[in-house]
Design an enzyme around this catalytic site. Structure first.
Site, short mmCIF file in Angstrom:
data_model
loop_
_atom_site.label_atom_id
_atom_site.label_comp_id
_atom_site.label_asym_id
_atom_site.label_seq_id
_atom_site.Cartn_x
_atom_site.Cartn_y
_atom_site.Cartn_z
N ASP A 67 0.85 -1.17 0.00
CA ASP A 67 0.00 0.00 0.00
C ASP A 67 0.90 1.24 0.00
O ASP A 67 2.12 1.14 0.14
CB ASP A 67 -0.89 -0.02 1.25
CG ASP A 67 -2.09 0.89 1.11
OD1 ASP A 67 -2.20 1.58 0.08
OD2 ASP A 67 -2.90 0.93 2.04
N ASP A 115 -4.36 -2.56 5.41
CA ASP A 115 -4.77 -2.02 6.71
C ASP A 115 -6.28 -2.00 6.89
O ASP A 115 -6.76 -1.83 7.99
CB ASP A 115 -4.20 -0.61 6.92
CG ASP A 115 -4.58 0.34 5.79
OD1 ASP A 115 -5.38 -0.05 4.92
OD2 ASP A 115 -4.06 1.47 5.79
N GLU A 145 29.86 -42.10 9.75
CA GLU A 145 29.20 -43.06 10.62
C GLU A 145 28.84 -44.34 9.88
O GLU A 145 28.80 -45.42 10.48
CB GLU A 145 27.94 -42.44 11.22
CG GLU A 145 28.23 -41.35 12.24
CD GLU A 145 26.96 -40.69 12.76
OE1 GLU A 145 25.86 -41.15 12.38
OE2 GLU A 145 27.05 -39.71 13.52
N THR A 163 27.27 -35.24 21.23
CA THR A 163 28.25 -34.26 20.76
C THR A 163 27.73 -33.40 19.62
O THR A 163 28.20 -32.29 19.41
CB THR A 163 29.52 -34.99 20.30
OG1 THR A 163 29.22 -35.82 19.17
CG2 THR A 163 30.08 -35.86 21.41
#
Length: 913
Positions: free
Chosen positions: A340, A633, A702, A732
């Site tokens: 606006d 608004d 891993e 960790t």
């Protein structure tokens, strides 16, 4: 006219689609009522038929379904699996913690979705509690919920109008800003029967939820509840569903990817462990559980939530309140901001910046210089008398009234003209309200020199009704054609700058004129003032930052196109002479044409926009793949705010409706805050990617130890135990990952183009960097530490390392080196993950203190596991030799340095391009 019998009120419904602007006799016929209103009995029958005068939510909600949906979210399903595996792995505390995370997340998401249903309830607050109505041929107060079509209501100054109504008698000034976006009060009066144009522009209609600023009137109710214009907007809001944010969709993709990887890894490695490695079934099953848990990032959800929460808190300090956490990230992918003008781009504070009279043009600082010619003071005094605004009497008091009139009062005050609110009631003898068609307002006032008619309005309207012009000394001179032409040219020049011009004139009268036509003629033109609602000083820079970031800005306003275009050009939203598209043109435009206009007209300004127009603009932009932020608004903005990816409501000037419908509320109504929110959203998105990169990079070191063990047929002992994997994944790794969610913004964040709507948070480049670069480097280092430890102890492939064997202690030291090696590599990965392209030096090594503390914690936690006898027994660790521990010091650098070199090459290539 006599009231008609209502015997058939319940049998025959009111005509659908009747025009309330039709001749009054026909309207009364349609409504089956009369000028003396309804009886209480008849009103009660109609209330049963048409229901109460309130806004209703369409359909019901099944709250338990919403809650269950949160509990079976893909990420929640992954966490449920992780909790079950943790329980199976004999870690009930961890399992319980994961369940708590699931429940908290589900409750939070469930509560956030309830916000979407509050917009209609906020609309209800626009309706007054009581209404003055003519029933049983007498005036009485009734509950506004009990109004029905056919009622005659009384409207007075300061009241909020209860229902849509046709004026029968009198005239009022109405604030329609919540319906149309116009800040100028409009004049409504009985008598007009024009049926052209939209209903909201009809000069004889008043609408529920709007406020009467002045005057009194009687009106016939023709629509109540959801049949009103306010109800139509409420229905639009409810038909617009809330779509998932980009982050919500990405989290689902990540969750399914993680679930697939974890499930496939467990399914493949279990038989390999049994048949290829010769592991006992119980051990293979236990390791498969550990592998699955290692691949499930239990910290993903809290890390994302933390990153979003940090963004929310930061935005709150900057003046923006976020109602849904995921909206922070959505802002980061914003490609188009539909904004606006008044109050967002501008300060919403009109002020006089120039004045013209026969004495010449006065600009800037000279406007309020007190030593002015008599005609300038007469011009200012006319603006004061022909006004209903008031300046505050105390130092902290606020001005009240129309912003234009307030600006005129302040202009006059600067010249030393009396602007006290007491003088006007003493002087005024009559008033002709502002007429939007004539664009004029006049008052009749008395002073020591006699009775005067004072008129103000659009310059062209005032000039057309003037026959003379006041000279610099105040004396009248004939207004010839040459002077009229010069006046028109001067007005056009100021209007082209986006100024709002108000002209003033006066003439002596002997008494209050009987009619407006008689009053507003043969005027003496005094001059005009040019007013400007200045742009906020910080907006120009914010707009430039948007353009640098590849974000398009489109102004959509209810104001006049010329003013909007001038402001848009001034702050840099558009180039000079933008394409101004009026709302009625958008309303008549097919969807394909609107989409084509948005795609091929880079400099657009939409003026006089309707609620449907804003909604269609948002849809069209989204259909072309853009993430859209929409500001608003007024009540009329609620549907578009809900449709947009990010609805931005004004906190100061906005209505309750828009604040409830929006996902972001600006407490300072400032466009620059939206840009800050976009930057914060981009930062959050980057931080989520950093966390995922960090987590994924550790999957490789891993998994590789088990692959080596399985593919060697058991000749290489298992380099990592199940509990050691759990210690890494849940001990960790967690705090550094959480700290990456608090990472400062990377340099050049707002120099990138916005992400595409369909872009994925996990892309090919991230996977290559995580699994194939950082992960492989870490895996090589980790396995080197494992084999070096065994080799120094005299191990050869196939040598026994189980309990009781001579190499068992060395084997425990070797698995400990694997564990510590992964921890050390985590430190290097965390440093590398802090930036995607920039150097670590550019962001600073110590700028993320939480990451430093997280690294310190993971090192202390790892040290406790390998040095404290009780933990050594649980996790199967043994302290390696000092020489081997010294090797670990180099691991973080060996992980970080190659990635730093890779980023330097990328920056160099980008610079060359």
């Amino acid at each position: 006219m006599a009231r008609r019998p209502a015997r058939d009120a319940r049998d025959r419904p009111l005509p659908a689609g009747h025009d309330p602007r039709q001749p009054i006799d026909q309207l009364l016929e349609d409504l089956r009522t009369g000028l003396d209103g309804l009886s209480s009995a008849e009103a009660g029958q109609r209330l049963v038929q048409y229901g109460p005068n309130e806004l209703r939510r369409q359909g019901g909600t099944r709250w338990w379904r919403d809650l269950v949906r949160q509990l079976v979210h893909p990420l929640a399903l992954v966490l449920w699996v992780a909790a079950g595996l943790a329980w199976a792995a004999s870690t009930p505390v961890l399992a319980a913690a994961i369940v708590v995370v699931i429940l908290i997340n589900a409750a939070f998401a469930f509560a956030q979705e309830r916000h979407a249903e509050h917009a209609v309830e906020a609309l209800n607050r626009y309706l007054p509690q009581q209404a003055s109505v003519l029933r049983d041929r007498r005036r009485q107060q009734v509950d506004a919920r009990h109004l029905v079509p056919g009622d005659v209501v009384f409207i007075a100054e300061g009241e909020r109008i209860s229902a849509d109504a046709r004026l029968l008698d009198g005239s009022i000034e109405v604030d329609l800003s919540a319906m149309t976006g116009e800040s100028q009060p409009v004049y409504r009066a009985a008598g007009d029967t024009s049926t052209r144009g939209p209903l909201v522009q009809a000069s004889n209609l008043a609408f529920s939820g709007t406020a009467c600023l002045g005057g009194e009137a009687q009106a016939m109710v023709y629509a109540t509840g959801m049949r009103t214009e306010l109800g139509r907007i409420a229905a639009l809001s409810q038909r617009v569903g809330r779509e998932e944010s980009p982050l919500e969709r990405q989290v689902k993709r990540v969750a399914w990817l993680i679930a697939a990887v974890a499930g496939i890894a467990g399914a493949i490695f279990f038989p390999i462990g049994v048949w290829a490695a010769g592991m006992p079934i119980s051990d293979a099953f236990a390791f498969a559980i550990g592998l699955l848990v290692a691949n499930v990032p239990e910290g993903l959800l809290p890390t994302i939530t933390l990153a979003l929460a940090v963004g929310v808190r930061g935005l709150a300090r900057r003046g923006a309140v976020v109602k849904r956490l995921s909206a922070v990230e959505t802002l980061g992918s914003t490609a188009v901001i539909c904004t606006d003008k008044t109050g967002t781009i501008t300060e919403n504070k009109m002020r006089v910046v120039a004045a013209w009279s026969a004495a010449g043009l006065i600009e800037k600082a000279d406007v309020t210089r007190r030593e002015q010619p008599a005609v300038v003071r007469d011009l200012a005094r006319t603006g004061v008398l022909c006004s209903n605004a008031q300046l505050g009497s105390g130092p902290d008091a606020e001005a009240t009234g129309d912003p234009t009139e307030i600006a005129l009062l302040r202009f006059a005050e600067g010249l030393g003209v009396d602007t006290s609110p007491q003088q006007r009631p003493q002087c005024r003898r009559g008033e002709f309200h502002f007429d939007p068609k004539l664009r004029l307002m006049s008052t009749v006032d008395v002073d020591e020199h006699g009775i005067w008619l004072h008129t103000k309005g659009a310059p062209e309207a005032v000039i057309a009704r003037s026959t003379t012009i006041a000279g610099a000394d105040g004396r009248e001179q004939p207004l010839d054609d040459t002077t009229r032409r010069h006046l028109t040219e001067a007005v056009t020049a100021q209007a082209a700058k986006g100024m709002r011009l108000i002209a003033a004139a006066r003439r002596p009268v002997s008494d209050v004129p009987a009619s407006r036509d008689e009053a507003e003629r043969d005027l003496c033109f005094l001059g005009w003032v040019a007013m400007l609602d200045p742009a906020r000083p910080e907006v120009t820079d914010a707009v430039a930052r948007c353009h640098t970031a590849g974000i398009r800005i489109i102004m959509i306003t209810g104001d006049h196109g010329l003013t909007a275009a001038a402001i848009a050009t001034k702050v840099g939203i558009t180039a000079p002479n933008p394409n101004v598209v009026e709302g009625d043109r958008v309303d008549a435009m097919p969807d394909d044409e609107l989409t084509d206009l948005l795609a091929h007209s880079p400099d657009l300004v939409f003026a006089r926009s309707s609620p449907e127009a804003k909604l269609r603009i948002a849809k069209a932009l989204q259909n072309t793949g853009h993430v859209v932020a929409m500001t608003g608004d007024g009540v009329n903005d609620a549907p578009a705010l809900r449709r947009a990816d990010i609805g931005v409501a004004m906190g100061r000037t906005g209505t309750d409706v828009t604040r409830e419908a929006a996902t972001l509320v600006l407490t300072d109504d400032n466009f620059a805050t939206i840009v800050a929110a976009v930057q914060s959203g981009r930062q959050v998105y980057d931080n989520v990617r950093k966390f995922i990169l960090y987590i994924f990079a550790h999957a490789t070191p891993e998994v590789v130890p088990f692959l080596v063990f399985a593919l060697s047929g058991g000749t290489v002992p298992l380099p990592l135990t199940v509990l050691q994997i759990l210690a890494i994944d849940l001990g960790t790794e967690t705090l550094p990952a959480l700290a990456l969610g608090r990472e400062p913004a990377e340099p050049g964040l707002m120099n990138r183009p916005p992400r595409q709507r369909g872009s994925t948070i996990i892309d090919r480049h991230m996977l290559i960097r995580a699994w194939g670069y950082l992960g492989i480097i870490s895996a090589v280092l980790v396995m080197a530490g494992f084999f070096l430890t065994l080799h120094r102890a005299g191990w050869r492939p196939g040598a026994p390392t189980g309990p009781g064997s001579p190499l068992h202690h060395a084997y425990r030291q070797a698995t400990t080196m694997t564990f510590l090696g992964i921890v050390a590599c985590q430190v290097g990965t965390a440093l590398a993950a802090r930036t995607e392209r920039a150097s670590l030096r550019s962001v600073g090594l110590l700028t993320n203190r939480l990451l430093i503390w997280g690294i310190a914690f993971e090192l202390a936690f790892a040290a406790a596991i390998v040095t404290m006898p009780p933990l050594q027994a649980i996790f199967g660790t043994a302290l390696p030799d000092p020489a081997m521990l010294a090797i670990l010091i180099a691991f973080p650098v060996l992980v970080w340095a190659p990635d730093e070199l890779r980023r330097a090459v990328l920056r160099h290539r980008t610079k060359r391009r």
